[in-house]
Design a protein around this motif. Structure first.
Motif, PDB file in Angstrom:
ATOM      1  N   CYS A 140       0.826  -1.201   0.000  1.00 32.54           N
ATOM      2  CA  CYS A 140       0.000   0.000   0.000  1.00 32.54           C
ATOM      3  C   CYS A 140       0.868   1.263   0.000  1.00 32.54           C
ATOM      4  O   CYS A 140       1.823   1.368   0.751  1.00 32.54           O
ATOM      5  N   ILE A 141       0.532   2.211  -0.864  1.00 32.07           N
ATOM      6  CA  ILE A 141       1.278   3.460  -0.935  1.00 32.07           C
ATOM      7  C   ILE A 141       0.466   4.621  -0.356  1.00 32.07           C
ATOM      8  O   ILE A 141       0.835   5.781  -0.506  1.00 32.07           O
ATOM      9  N   GLY A 142      -0.660   4.306   0.247  1.00 29.45           N
ATOM     10  CA  GLY A 142      -1.454   5.356   0.896  1.00 29.45           C
ATOM     11  C   GLY A 142      -2.066   6.357  -0.050  1.00 29.45           C
ATOM     12  O   GLY A 142      -2.359   7.486   0.322  1.00 29.45           O
ATOM     13  N   CYS A 143      -2.311   5.943  -1.297  1.00 28.70           N
ATOM     14  CA  CYS A 143      -2.751   6.917  -2.288  1.00 28.70           C
ATOM     15  C   CYS A 143      -4.237   7.247  -2.159  1.00 28.70           C
ATOM     16  O   CYS A 143      -4.707   8.245  -2.682  1.00 28.70           O
ATOM     17  N   GLN A 144      -4.986   6.407  -1.476  1.00 28.44           N
ATOM     18  CA  GLN A 144      -6.422   6.609  -1.283  1.00 28.44           C
ATOM     19  C   GLN A 144      -7.236   6.513  -2.573  1.00 28.44           C
ATOM     20  O   GLN A 144      -8.350   7.039  -2.635  1.00 28.44           O
TER      21      GLN A 144
ATOM     22  N   CYS B  54      -8.430   3.795  -3.446  1.00 31.56           N
ATOM     23  CA  CYS B  54      -9.506   2.912  -2.990  1.00 31.56           C
ATOM     24  C   CYS B  54     -10.605   3.726  -2.310  1.00 31.56           C
ATOM     25  O   CYS B  54     -11.793   3.456  -2.492  1.00 31.56           O
TER      26      CYS B  54
ATOM     27  N   LEU C  83      -8.319   4.222   5.808  1.00 33.75           N
ATOM     28  CA  LEU C  83      -6.898   4.096   5.519  1.00 33.75           C
ATOM     29  C   LEU C  83      -6.152   4.537   6.767  1.00 33.75           C
ATOM     30  O   LEU C  83      -6.361   5.645   7.269  1.00 33.75           O
TER      31      LEU C  83
ATOM     32  N   PRO D  84      -4.993  -0.253   4.297  1.00 38.23           N
ATOM     33  CA  PRO D  84      -6.422  -0.079   4.044  1.00 38.23           C
ATOM     34  C   PRO D  84      -7.239  -1.113   4.820  1.00 38.23           C
ATOM     35  O   PRO D  84      -6.798  -2.246   4.992  1.00 38.23           O
TER      36      PRO D  84
ATOM     37  N   CYS E  21      -7.053  -0.166  -7.309  1.00 40.02           N
ATOM     38  CA  CYS E  21      -5.853  -0.043  -6.466  1.00 40.02           C
ATOM     39  C   CYS E  21      -4.588  -0.169  -7.321  1.00 40.02           C
ATOM     40  O   CYS E  21      -4.320  -1.221  -7.894  1.00 40.02           O
ATOM     41  N   PRO E  22      -3.817   0.910  -7.451  1.00 38.09           N
ATOM     42  CA  PRO E  22      -2.713   0.905  -8.415  1.00 38.09           C
ATOM     43  C   PRO E  22      -1.626  -0.115  -8.105  1.00 38.09           C
ATOM     44  O   PRO E  22      -0.948  -0.581  -9.002  1.00 38.09           O
ATOM     45  N   THR E  23      -1.459  -0.451  -6.852  1.00 42.52           N
ATOM     46  CA  THR E  23      -0.337  -1.317  -6.492  1.00 42.52           C
ATOM     47  C   THR E  23      -0.738  -2.773  -6.396  1.00 42.52           C
ATOM     48  O   THR E  23       0.111  -3.645  -6.305  1.00 42.52           O
TER      49      THR E  23
ATOM     50  N   LEU F  62      -4.872  -4.087  -2.763  1.00 39.00           N
ATOM     51  CA  LEU F  62      -6.173  -4.740  -2.698  1.00 39.00           C
ATOM     52  C   LEU F  62      -6.292  -5.565  -3.973  1.00 39.00           C
ATOM     53  O   LEU F  62      -6.182  -5.037  -5.075  1.00 39.00           O
TER      54      LEU F  62
HETATM   55  S1  SF4 Z   1      -5.690   2.210  -3.509  1.00 42.11           S
HETATM   56 FE1  SF4 Z   1      -4.358   0.539  -2.869  1.00 42.11          FE
HETATM   57  S2  SF4 Z   1      -2.361   1.497  -2.595  1.00 42.11           S
HETATM   58 FE2  SF4 Z   1      -3.849   3.167  -2.653  1.00 42.11          FE
HETATM   59  S3  SF4 Z   1      -4.354   3.493  -0.485  1.00 42.11           S
HETATM   60 FE3  SF4 Z   1      -5.876   2.038  -1.283  1.00 42.11          FE
HETATM   61  S4  SF4 Z   1      -5.016   0.042  -0.806  1.00 42.11           S
HETATM   62 FE4  SF4 Z   1      -3.344   1.502  -0.585  1.00 42.11          FE
END
Ligand code: SF4
Ligand code: SF4
Ligand code: SF4
Lengths: 775, 200
Positions: free
Chosen positions: B13-17, B19, B37, B50, B134-136, B139
């Protein structure tokens, strides 16, 4: 405008909801009809999905815009496009909300002097006034006294028109664009070394590499969708090296995180090369067969042993050795870089030092081995390819090359003597405005009041102009300074192409008709040209007709678009240039035949000497200030600072500092540079070097990082040195308020976003990365 | 083990939100996000995590179990639905019962809302919005086999202990291979309430 929304819907490119009904071409998107027609909510029956791309960064994620019965965009649906494979970042998900946003400008705004209020006027009046001012200024002070500044969010067709309009209709040498603030250092370095200005490899090559080096790029926040490639490489066991003064989300998971001092990148990379040479890890065969200038580079590298570079960069010398071994020993290694190494007065040198490393280790032109530049702006790549940059003509031709000038004049139907010489860069044009050398300006979809360094100089420059017109769809901080504001379309209301960070050309489709009163940039530019007496050269009813001329104008150049057509783009989901013929598949990966685009086919290596940043440290200013982006906002924030969810996610900027300075989280910290000072809430974290402060730059004064940054330029690329200037930090009483974006008269600002913007910050509030949503 | 479900991989997770934003677009609760988050190690690292509804299986979802109005239905495929709008009385029992802190109450509407695994999408074979965007891939939606094919050697956990209670969930979490341990400790046990020792 059409009265019947159904008629408008008929003209849109629509992927039918039933997969069996999809036209043959759309199948290439792989996801055609991926959304079932009978989704359970009644309000979705009958909606259409228009395949297009995100309007924001250089990844250019594919997405569908959801369009309702009335022909209005109302939502987004992920799209399984090759680039992003359904993934989107928060900006992409919320982008559709700006299309029908209440702040949209819907009538031209005008005033005769800056002391007056704006009033809404007819198109006729706004165009007439603009043209009369252009004529007055040019007749009094000469053609070059009127300038044009374009934008890299425009479709390539429009950037082509901007360049042509400046030279053919305005007859002025002064045209440049905000891509000048983006990746021109990398462009310059690539042009010098390879004879071509683009990334060498597609994103998908990252999945094949054994060692991925990311330099000066906060991939997690600025290009989140690229992280899926990074993680894909990690899943295969690739080593990840991150060079960045901050521990970003990607650096956190890296095998080696080199947290060097801002402004020392070329010393680091040259020293890595030193170790590669010392340890006998160079690929001598590759160098002998494909490069020139190696001896000079080798000699220069000898001057940068790890002990010296470690002292310059403020990192352990062992890290340099580790990076050298990991990169050089990997069977396939790649280097990707972004503004972190490019926004410097030695940006070109920084990029050249990375190229030297890739070449010396033979990591060029193979699947999984090569280099890439991560474009910040949606069309940062395509935006400069077709003549919007002061020194370039369409097809990347040089404006100072006799042969290139002749070719373009033939296409444009003008005499060679009529074509002006090269102009100056964006920041230099502002200095010229200050000196009254440029007296009038048209700005197209850019916001220098937030995005250029040294705000005071920028404001003074713009205030000094006698006439200023601006194209935009929201009233930006810069537009609020203008005499005339033309309300133009968003990306969802017109069609056109953009080139992403891989140089893959993708097509954006029209999803809805513009609101009444709004015109396309193409229409406004052509209309201005007609009134300036160049109508016969600007007979373009739509984007497609411009694209057809652009294709011809680029034919035979390095940036060859001739083989790219709208139809092919719709079928394939994107084609990388050069693409010389309509049956050519495009060129996703460069140099596979071992040849560069220089006449001798070789890589021209350049020795690089490190020098300190332009703003010297002293006792008053001992620390480095560095700037960058947050994931929720885009560039000057004119678009994203109006979207509720994004404002809520990151309502305001902050100053990221190390715990050793004795601040508590959320406490007001004053950041002082030689240009001024501003107060931000502190984000205290060990994820940054003790000698460095980071401030994100998306907000206007008095919360603007760019009120503090220095307007020093790289001598070759003319990119400003955003990423390092000398500063100090002090305790302060209160943080500076974040102003709301300007709103045109008669428009209501979005109440939801207003609240979170102006709420005062409790001094000890936790900030996260500027995050308000927490549990 | 579970069929098609969400897998959470906090390490990515990169905390990008994205999601969080995507969850707002879900048609069953448009405009409100059901994802939390968390920044787990603030001040030291940018690590983020998340939380979506874990769709508890065993014991039957605690939220559904305590609901006096029988408003929370669990479907045959194990998805714990958000409250039925015609039944929910907004009493917040579910909020208190959920060991993962998932349900949210709209006080004005007197209605509970929570992630229902994008039933409007999954019922048609689409992935939930959060896991789609989710870019990474922090999820991920699919089967455990699909996950392991994409990420060789990955280990997941689907049971968590809270004090003396063990909860098996429909949603699984990726755990570091060297730390595999079932059940995964989900939180510290409650030992004291209003000054009284509540341990048995
Ligand atoms: S979209 Fe994925 S990477 Fe970004 S905050 Fe949510 S779980 Fe983390
Ligand atoms: S995680 Fe909470 S809301 Fe979800 S099923 Fe379990 S108890 Fe219910
Ligand atoms: S808030 Fe609604 S769903 Fe939750 S326990 Fe009370 S009645 Fe049931």
């Amino acid at each position: 405008m059409t009265a019947d929304p159904r008629a408008a819907a008929d003209r849109r490119t629509i992927v039918p909801l039933d997969p069996s009904l999809a036209p043959p071409g759309t199948r290439a998107f792989r996801d055609a009809g991926g959304i079932p027609a009978d989704r359970w909510h009644a309000d979705q029956n009958g909606e259409t999905l228009v395949p297009t791309h995100c309007c924001f960064c250089g990844v250019q994620c594919g997405m569908y815009l959801r369009v309702d019965h009335g022909g209005k965009v109302f939502g987004v649906e992920p799209r399984n496009h090759d680039i992003n494979r359904m993934r989107l970042c928060p900006k992409g998900i919320n982008a559709y909300q700006q299309v029908n946003h209440p702040d949209r400008l819907t009538a031209p705004l005008m005033r005769r002097s800056r002391d007056e209020e704006f009033r809404e006027v007819s198109w006729e009046e706004a165009l007439d006034f603009t043209v009369s001012e252009v004529k007055r200024i040019q007749q009094t002070y000469g053609n070059d006294a009127f300038g044009l500044l374009g934008g890299a969010s425009l479709f390539s067709e429009k950037t082509y028109l901007v360049g042509k309009f400046a030279r053919v209709a305005l007859k002025s040498r002064h045209v440049d664009y905000n891509g000048r603030l983006c990746m021109v250092s990398a462009a310059g370095a690539n042009k010098l070394a390879f004879g071509i200005d683009r990334a060498g490899n597609p994103f998908s090559d990252i999945l094949l590499t054994d060692c991925l080096l990311i330099a000066g790029s906060n991939v997690g926040e600025c290009f989140p969708v690229m992280t899926q490639y990074v993680w894909g490489a990690r899943d295969r066991g690739a080593t990840l090296i991150v060079v960045d003064p901050r521990e970003t989300a990607i650096a956190r998971t890296a095998d080696i995180h080199v947290a060097l001092k801002p402004g020392t990148d070329s010393a680091f990379f040259t020293s890595v090369l030193n170790v590669v040479i010392e340890e006998g890890l160079t690929d001598e065969n590759f160098l002998a067969g494909h490069a020139t200038g190696w001896e000079e580079v080798r000699a220069k590298a000898a001057e940068y042993p790890p002990s010296r570079a470690a002292a310059i960069c403020g990192i352990p010398a062992e890290q340099i050795v580790e990076v050298a071994r990991a990169f050089a020993r990997a069977p396939k290694a790649m280097a990707w870089h972004a503004r972190g190494i490019e926004h410097h007065s030695q940006g070109v040198e920084n990029c050249l030092s990375v190229i030297n490393l890739c070449t010396a280790t033979g990591h060029i032109g193979r699947p999984g081995a090569g280099y890439g530049t991560i474009t910040g702006q949606g069309n940062g790549q395509g935006g400069r390819e077709h003549g919007q940059k002061s020194d370039l003509l369409p097809g990347g031709r040089s404006i100072s090359n006799e042969e290139h000038r002749r070719q373009i004049c033939e296409i444009w139907g003008i005499e060679e003597s009529e074509l002006p010489p090269a102009g100056t860069s964006m920041m230099e044009m502002v200095w010229q405005m200050q000196r009254r050398e440029i007296r009038g300006l048209i700005g197209i979809c850019n916001n220098p009041f937030v995005s250029l360094p040294n705000y005071r100089v920028v404001k003074e420059g713009y205030d000094t102009t006698e006439f200023h017109a601006q194209f935009d769809f929201f009233l930006s901080e810069t537009a609020a300074n203008a005499h005339v504001v033309f309300p133009v379309t968003t990306w969802a209301e017109d069609e056109g192409v953009m080139a992403n960070a891989e140089a893959r050309v993708v097509k954006h489709n029209k999803a809805q008709d513009p609101p009444p009163g709004v015109r396309t940039d193409t229409w406004v530019i052509c209309e201005l040209a007609r009134r300036l007496g160049a109508g016969d050269k600007f007979d373009f009813p739509d984007s497609r007709s411009v694209f057809d001329e652009l294709r011809v104008a680029s034919a035979g150049t390095v940036n060859d678009y001739y083989g790219i057509t709208y139809e092919r783009l719709e079928e394939t989901g994107g084609i990388a240039w050069p693409c010389p013929t309509t049956d050519h598949p495009g060129t996703p990966r460069l140099f596979e035949d071992g040849k560069t685009y220089h006449p001798d086919g070789r890589i021209h290596l350049q020795a690089v000497e490190w020098h300190p940043p332009m703003d010297p440290y002293d006792d008053e200013h001992p620390m480095s200030l560095t700037t960058g982006r947050t994931v929720a906002h885009f560039l000057s924030g004119n678009q994203t600072r109006r979207l509720g969810a994004l404002v809520e996610q990151t309502p305001r900027p902050w100053a990221e500092i190390h715990p050793s300075h004795g601040f508590r989280n959320g406490e007001p910290v004053r950041v002082v540079t030689r240009r001024g000072s501003e107060v931000f809430p502190a984000l205290v974290t060990e994820a940054i070097r003790p000698d460095t402060v980071f401030v994100p730059y998306h907000w206007p004064v008095p919360a603007a990082a760019n009120a503090l940054t220095i307007d020093a330029l790289d001598p070759r690329s003319k990119i400003p040195e955003y990423k390092v200037c000398a500063c100090r930090i002090e305790h302060a009483e209160r943080v500076d308020e974040v102003p709301a974006p300007p709103v045109a008269p008669g428009h209501v600002a979005y109440p939801e976003t207003q609240v979170s913007r102006t709420e005062p910050l409790p001094p000890t509030a936790p900030q996260g990365r500027g995050t308000s949503e927490r549990s | 083990m579970m069929g098609r479900t969400i897998f959470i991989d906090p390490g990515r997770c990169i905390g990008c939100q994205a999601c969080v934003s995507a969850c707002r677009e879900c048609d069953s609760h448009r405009g409100t996000s059901m994802i939390h988050l968390d920044y787990t190690d603030e001040g030291h690292s940018v690590a983020s995590l998340p939380t979506v509804c874990m769709h508890c299986e065993d014991p039957v979802a605690p939220c559904a179990e305590v609901c006096p109005a029988d408003a929370i239905l669990v479907t045959a495929d194990g998805v714990v639905q958000q409250a039925d709008t015609t039944r929910c009385i907004g009493c917040s029992n579910c909020v208190n019962a959920c060991p993962f802190g998932v349900p949210k109450i709209d006080l004005e509407a007197k209605l509970q809302m929570k992630c229902n695994l994008c039933y409007d999408r999954t019922a048609y074979g689409l992935a939930p919005m959060c896991a789609t965007v989710c870019p990474t891939g922090a999820l991920f939606y699919g089967t455990v086999e699909e996950l392991q094919a994409e990420r060789p050697g990955v280990q997941v956990a689907d049971s968590f202990v809270f004090g003396e209670t063990e909860v098996r969930t429909g949603v699984a979490v990726v755990v570091p291979a060297e730390r595999v341990q079932w059940p995964v400790p989900g939180g510290l046990p409650v030992v004291e309430i209003n000054g009284k020792d509540v341990r048995r």
